[in-house]
Write an enzyme that holds these catalytic residues in place. Structure first.
Site, PDB file in Angstrom:
ATOM      1  N   ASN A   1      53.960  68.885   3.712  1.00 14.18           N
ATOM      2  CA  ASN A   1      53.727  70.081   2.902  1.00 14.18           C
ATOM      3  C   ASN A   1      54.686  71.231   3.227  1.00 14.18           C
ATOM      4  OD1 ASN A   1      52.638  70.775   5.322  1.00 14.18           O
ATOM      5  ND2 ASN A   1      50.561  71.127   4.588  1.00 14.18           N
TER       6      ASN A   1
ATOM      7  N   TYR B   1      49.674  70.631  17.936  1.00 11.60           N
ATOM      8  CA  TYR B   1      48.593  70.319  17.001  1.00 11.60           C
ATOM      9  C   TYR B   1      47.347  69.790  17.721  1.00 11.60           C
ATOM     10  CZ  TYR B   1      51.351  70.993  12.715  1.00 11.60           C
ATOM     11  OH  TYR B   1      52.068  71.537  11.673  1.00 11.60           O
TER      12      TYR B   1
ATOM     13  N   GLU C   1      51.690  79.925  19.384  1.00 13.20           N
ATOM     14  CA  GLU C   1      52.695  79.038  18.798  1.00 13.20           C
ATOM     15  C   GLU C   1      54.109  79.563  19.035  1.00 13.20           C
ATOM     16  OE1 GLU C   1      49.568  77.455  15.378  1.00 13.20           O
ATOM     17  OE2 GLU C   1      51.243  78.750  14.785  1.00 13.20           O
TER      18      GLU C   1
HETATM   19  P1  IDP Z   1      47.440  74.097   7.641  1.00 16.70           P
HETATM   20  O1  IDP Z   1      48.837  73.611   7.988  1.00 16.70           O
HETATM   21  O2  IDP Z   1      47.337  74.558   6.213  1.00 16.70           O
HETATM   22  O3  IDP Z   1      46.915  75.117   8.621  1.00 16.70           O
HETATM   23  P2  IDP Z   1      45.715  72.165   8.941  1.00 16.70           P
HETATM   24  O4  IDP Z   1      44.361  71.785   8.459  1.00 16.70           O
HETATM   25  O5  IDP Z   1      45.824  73.027  10.151  1.00 16.70           O
HETATM   26  O6  IDP Z   1      46.486  72.821   7.695  1.00 16.70           O
HETATM   27  O7  IDP Z   1      46.510  70.807   9.176  1.00 16.70           O
HETATM   28  C1  IDP Z   1      47.736  70.791   9.881  1.00 16.70           C
HETATM   29  C2  IDP Z   1      48.707  69.899   9.151  1.00 16.70           C
HETATM   30  O8  IDP Z   1      48.222  68.548   9.177  1.00 16.70           O
HETATM   31  C3  IDP Z   1      48.852  70.178   7.641  1.00 16.70           C
HETATM   32  O9  IDP Z   1      49.751  71.245   7.369  1.00 16.70           O
HETATM   33  C4  IDP Z   1      49.368  68.846   7.135  1.00 16.70           C
HETATM   34  O10 IDP Z   1      50.746  68.651   7.433  1.00 16.70           O
HETATM   35  C5  IDP Z   1      48.547  67.876   7.975  1.00 16.70           C
HETATM   36  N1  IDP Z   1      47.289  67.500   7.291  1.00 16.70           N
HETATM   37  C6  IDP Z   1      46.160  68.254   7.161  1.00 16.70           C
HETATM   38  N2  IDP Z   1      45.199  67.606   6.485  1.00 16.70           N
HETATM   39  C7  IDP Z   1      45.733  66.399   6.179  1.00 16.70           C
HETATM   40  C8  IDP Z   1      45.219  65.253   5.480  1.00 16.70           C
HETATM   41  O11 IDP Z   1      44.084  65.208   4.997  1.00 16.70           O
HETATM   42  N3  IDP Z   1      46.071  64.170   5.361  1.00 16.70           N
HETATM   43  C9  IDP Z   1      47.339  64.179   5.884  1.00 16.70           C
HETATM   44  N4  IDP Z   1      47.845  65.218   6.564  1.00 16.70           N
HETATM   45  C10 IDP Z   1      47.068  66.327   6.701  1.00 16.70           C
END
Ligand code: IDP
Ligand code: MG
Length: 140
Positions: A114, A51, A128
């Protein structure tokens, strides 16, 4: 090259609460083939590297703590236009904004927890996949 493949992770909250089977079933029912799969527990170093693009963001430290909190299931999936089709199947990052019927809407408990990861480009799918799988396990 590799447009037919994407990389996915079933995240710790979903594995811990017994959602691996139901998530794999949804993946299969939506026409994705599982090309390679393994259960692993990420180290902090692995999670930070995976990440790295999010380093410095407000949620980074929490994300690393979460992603290293228990085993995850990593996999390579095959489907036509796999990256985009899988992002559609998982839904928006924030489950509250994810469409009904998506994996995140069904199994996520918060924007952080999520349930699943899906690569956001074919290039990142390769990058990845290389974290977890050797050449012999890849088909492109
Ligand atoms: P994605 O997984 O849909 O590509 P990304 O923006 O790449 O989303 O973020 C990576 C992961 O970081 C997300 O899947 C989630 O687990 C976590 N994440 C992203 N935005 C937030 C936030 O605003 N609060 C807490 N965790 C977040
Ligand atoms: Mg992302």
């Amino acid at each position: 090259m590799c447009n037919d493949f994407t990389f996915s992770i079933i995240k710790p909250n979903a594995v811990r609460t017994g959602k691996t089977g139901p998530i794999l079933a949804m993946i299969n029912e939506n026409g994705f083939e599982i090309e390679a799969m393994r259960m692993v527990k990420l180290t902090v170093q692995q999670a930070e590297s995976f990440y790295a693009v999010h380093r410095g963001k407000s949620f980074f430290e929490g994300l690393i703590e979460f992603m290293t909190s228990g085993p995850v299931v990593v996999m390579i999936l095959r489907h036509e236009d796999a990256v985009d089709q899988f992002r559609k199947l998982i839904g928006a990052t924030d489950p509250a904004k994810a469409e009904p019927g998506t994996i995140r809407r069904t199994f996520a408990v918060s924007i952080q927890m999520n349930a699943v990861h899906g690569s956001d480009s074919p290039e990142n799918a390769v990058r990845e996949s290389n974290f977890f799988f050797s050449e012999i396990e890849k088909y492109c």
